[in-house]
Scaffold this motif. Structure first.
Motif, short mmCIF file in Angstrom:
data_model
loop_
_atom_site.label_atom_id
_atom_site.label_comp_id
_atom_site.label_asym_id
_atom_site.label_seq_id
_atom_site.Cartn_x
_atom_site.Cartn_y
_atom_site.Cartn_z
N ASN A 1 -31.64 16.51 -75.07
CA ASN A 1 -31.03 17.75 -74.58
C ASN A 1 -29.63 17.51 -74.01
N TRP A 2 -28.88 16.63 -74.66
CA TRP A 2 -27.42 16.51 -74.49
C TRP A 2 -26.86 16.18 -75.86
N ASP A 3 -25.62 16.56 -76.11
CA ASP A 3 -25.14 16.57 -77.50
C ASP A 3 -24.18 15.44 -77.87
N SER A 4 -24.06 14.41 -77.02
CA SER A 4 -23.02 13.42 -77.26
C SER A 4 -23.31 12.51 -78.46
N PHE A 5 -24.54 12.52 -78.99
CA PHE A 5 -24.81 11.74 -80.20
C PHE A 5 -25.59 12.55 -81.23
N MET B 1 -23.65 11.52 -54.54
CA MET B 1 -23.39 10.93 -55.84
C MET B 1 -24.25 11.59 -56.90
N VAL B 2 -23.63 12.07 -57.97
CA VAL B 2 -24.38 12.60 -59.10
C VAL B 2 -25.16 11.44 -59.71
N GLY B 3 -26.48 11.56 -59.69
CA GLY B 3 -27.31 10.48 -60.21
C GLY B 3 -27.93 10.83 -61.55
N PRO B 4 -28.59 9.87 -62.19
CA PRO B 4 -29.31 10.17 -63.42
C PRO B 4 -30.40 11.20 -63.16
N SER B 5 -30.72 11.99 -64.16
CA SER B 5 -31.81 12.94 -64.03
C SER B 5 -33.11 12.20 -63.73
N GLU C 1 -29.07 3.66 -48.75
CA GLU C 1 -29.86 4.87 -48.55
C GLU C 1 -29.42 5.66 -47.32
N LYS C 2 -28.82 4.99 -46.34
CA LYS C 2 -28.38 5.67 -45.12
C LYS C 2 -27.02 6.34 -45.28
N THR C 3 -26.28 5.96 -46.31
CA THR C 3 -24.92 6.50 -46.45
C THR C 3 -24.68 7.25 -47.76
N VAL C 4 -25.62 7.15 -48.72
CA VAL C 4 -25.44 7.79 -50.02
C VAL C 4 -26.66 8.63 -50.37
N THR C 5 -26.43 9.87 -50.80
CA THR C 5 -27.49 10.73 -51.31
C THR C 5 -27.40 10.78 -52.83
N LEU C 6 -28.51 10.48 -53.48
CA LEU C 6 -28.58 10.54 -54.94
C LEU C 6 -28.88 11.99 -55.32
N VAL C 7 -27.87 12.69 -55.83
CA VAL C 7 -28.02 14.10 -56.18
C VAL C 7 -28.57 14.19 -57.60
N THR C 8 -29.73 14.82 -57.76
CA THR C 8 -30.36 14.90 -59.07
C THR C 8 -30.62 16.35 -59.47
N GLY C 9 -30.79 16.55 -60.74
CA GLY C 9 -31.02 17.89 -61.29
C GLY C 9 -30.69 17.84 -62.76
N GLU C 10 -30.18 18.92 -63.31
CA GLU C 10 -29.74 18.94 -64.70
C GLU C 10 -28.40 18.20 -64.78
N TYR C 11 -28.43 17.01 -65.37
CA TYR C 11 -27.26 16.14 -65.31
C TYR C 11 -26.01 16.80 -65.89
N ALA D 1 -20.59 18.57 -65.04
CA ALA D 1 -19.57 19.61 -65.22
C ALA D 1 -19.00 20.04 -63.87
N ASP D 2 -19.86 20.09 -62.85
CA ASP D 2 -19.39 20.42 -61.51
C ASP D 2 -18.45 19.34 -60.99
N ALA D 3 -18.74 18.07 -61.30
CA ALA D 3 -17.85 16.99 -60.88
C ALA D 3 -16.48 17.13 -61.53
N VAL D 4 -16.46 17.51 -62.81
CA VAL D 4 -15.19 17.72 -63.50
C VAL D 4 -14.40 18.85 -62.83
N ALA D 5 -15.10 19.92 -62.44
CA ALA D 5 -14.43 21.05 -61.78
C ALA D 5 -13.90 20.64 -60.41
N ARG D 6 -14.66 19.84 -59.68
CA ARG D 6 -14.20 19.37 -58.37
C ARG D 6 -12.97 18.48 -58.52
N TYR D 7 -12.98 17.64 -59.54
CA TYR D 7 -11.82 16.79 -59.78
C TYR D 7 -10.58 17.65 -60.07
N ALA D 8 -10.77 18.68 -60.88
CA ALA D 8 -9.65 19.57 -61.21
C ALA D 8 -9.11 20.27 -59.97
#
Length: 345
Positions: A44-48, A160-164, A184-194, A199-206
């Motif tokens: 369910n991702w289209d890169s290949f 940090m955006v983590g793997p699904s 674990e005390k300083t980084v949260t592994l953010v998970t969900g639909e990768y 895409a949100d990370a790209v928007a934040r960078y912009a």
């Protein structure tokens, strides 16, 4: 059934077939897939997806009827292959899918490799923030002041955006890094639909905001935010991989966007195999041989991904990209088909 007229004339001659219609005449051998239907799957991702389409076209050339691919999450791909609901997939990624493969090893076989390396994977942050604060290693995020630079929700921890979670192999490695490196005390592994999170990370960078994510090259994110220009790889002083992966782990040479050379990204490069239902493989030696023969490169994938980012991302575009790739590699492709047909005799 396959129209034999669509097979290159030189290949038809070498195989003893003639472009006289879909059905073989008396005395001619039928193509090995004639009368058989297969059901491929893709993730369910289209890169290949374009690599999947190349394989589908090869299977069609062998005479099989190929159904439209099912788009599924990796776990569902493997369980569906094990049941026989799905015949094969181009996206069997090791070591990332090693646990899924192990659970279905009695019914599923990985053939190849198709592409080695398939991707370079690891952790990346935006270059602007890394340069401003001399961030070079994942372990730097143990410093609360550094971690706070990537805080999105005000709790002081880096997000940090983590793997699904469904990518159990990748997710397990990321969890292992967080624990082993004391993050674990300083980084949260953010998970969900990768795809959505990336895409949100790209928007934040912009928008000029810091970004921190697990990712790989090439994919839609790292083709938009290029390693070395927009993002940099974080090295790991301690790779902290599972014991079976540490046996083959080594830093990578000449990684664009990495401060070190060689660069210790803390992940094994992925290798792509073609996963298939084992029973079907045993019953279809021609297809199995084609799977063994076909080879692609990381550059093939990166070049096609760039076309998709330029707007050529419809199913028709992906099909065209696949056919253009075959045309550019026609001699090799014809050889793979010839070997596959010979294996069925």
């Amino acid at each position: 059934m396959l129209d034999i007229r669509k097979i290159p004339q030189a290949l038809l001659v070498s195989l003893g077939l003639f472009a006289c219609g879909a059905a073989p005449a008396a005395g001619q051998a039928a193509l090995p897939g004639a009368g058989k239907t297969v059901s491929p799957a893709r993730p369910n991702w289209d890169s290949f997806w374009f690599g999947q389409r190349i394989i589908d076209i090869g299977i069609e050339t062998l005479g099989y009827k190929v159904e439209a691919p099912k788009t599924l999450a990796p776990a569902a791909v493997f369980t569906s292959m094990a049941r026989g609901d799905v015949t094969y997939t181009a996206d069997t990624i090791l070591p990332n899918h090693a646990d899924l493969y192990a659970k279905t090893a009695n019914e599923v076989v990985a053939i190849g490799p198709l592409m080695d390396p398939g991707t370079i994977q690891g952790y990346m942050v935006d270059k602007k923030t890394a340069d401003a604060h001399n961030i070079r290693f994942l372990e730097d995020l143990a410093d609360p002041k550094i971690a706070a630079l990537f805080d999105q929700n005000g709790d002081g921890k880096a997000d940090m955006v983590g793997p699904s979670v469904s990518w159990s192999g990748s997710y397990g490695v990321a969890q292992g890094h967080m624990k082993a490196l004391g993050l674990e005390k300083t980084v949260t592994l953010v998970t969900g639909e990768y795809t959505t999170l990336a895409a949100d990370a790209v928007a934040r960078y912009a928008a000029g905001k810091p970004v921190f994510l697990y990712t790989w090259y090439p994919n839609p994110t790292t083709m938009k935010l290029l390693p070395g220009k927009d993002l940099v790889w974080l090295q790991l002083k301690n790779p902290a991989l599972p014991p079976d992966q540490m046996k083959t782990y080594k830093p990578l040479a000449d990684v664009a966007g990495c401060a070190g050379n060689p660069c210790s990204v803390g992940w094994l490069p992925t290798v792509y195999y073609i996963g298939a239902n084992k029973k079907w493989v045993l019953e279809n030696p021609a297809a199995a041989e084609f799977f063994k023969q076909i080879k692609m490169t990381l550059k093939d994938r990166a070049d096609q991904n760039q076309k998709m980012l330029n707007g050529e991302n419809r199913e028709a575009d992906i099909d065209r990209h696949a056919r253009e790739w075959i045309k550019a590699h026609q001699a090799e492709f014809d050889g793979w088909i010839k070997a596959a047909i010979a294996a069925a005799k």
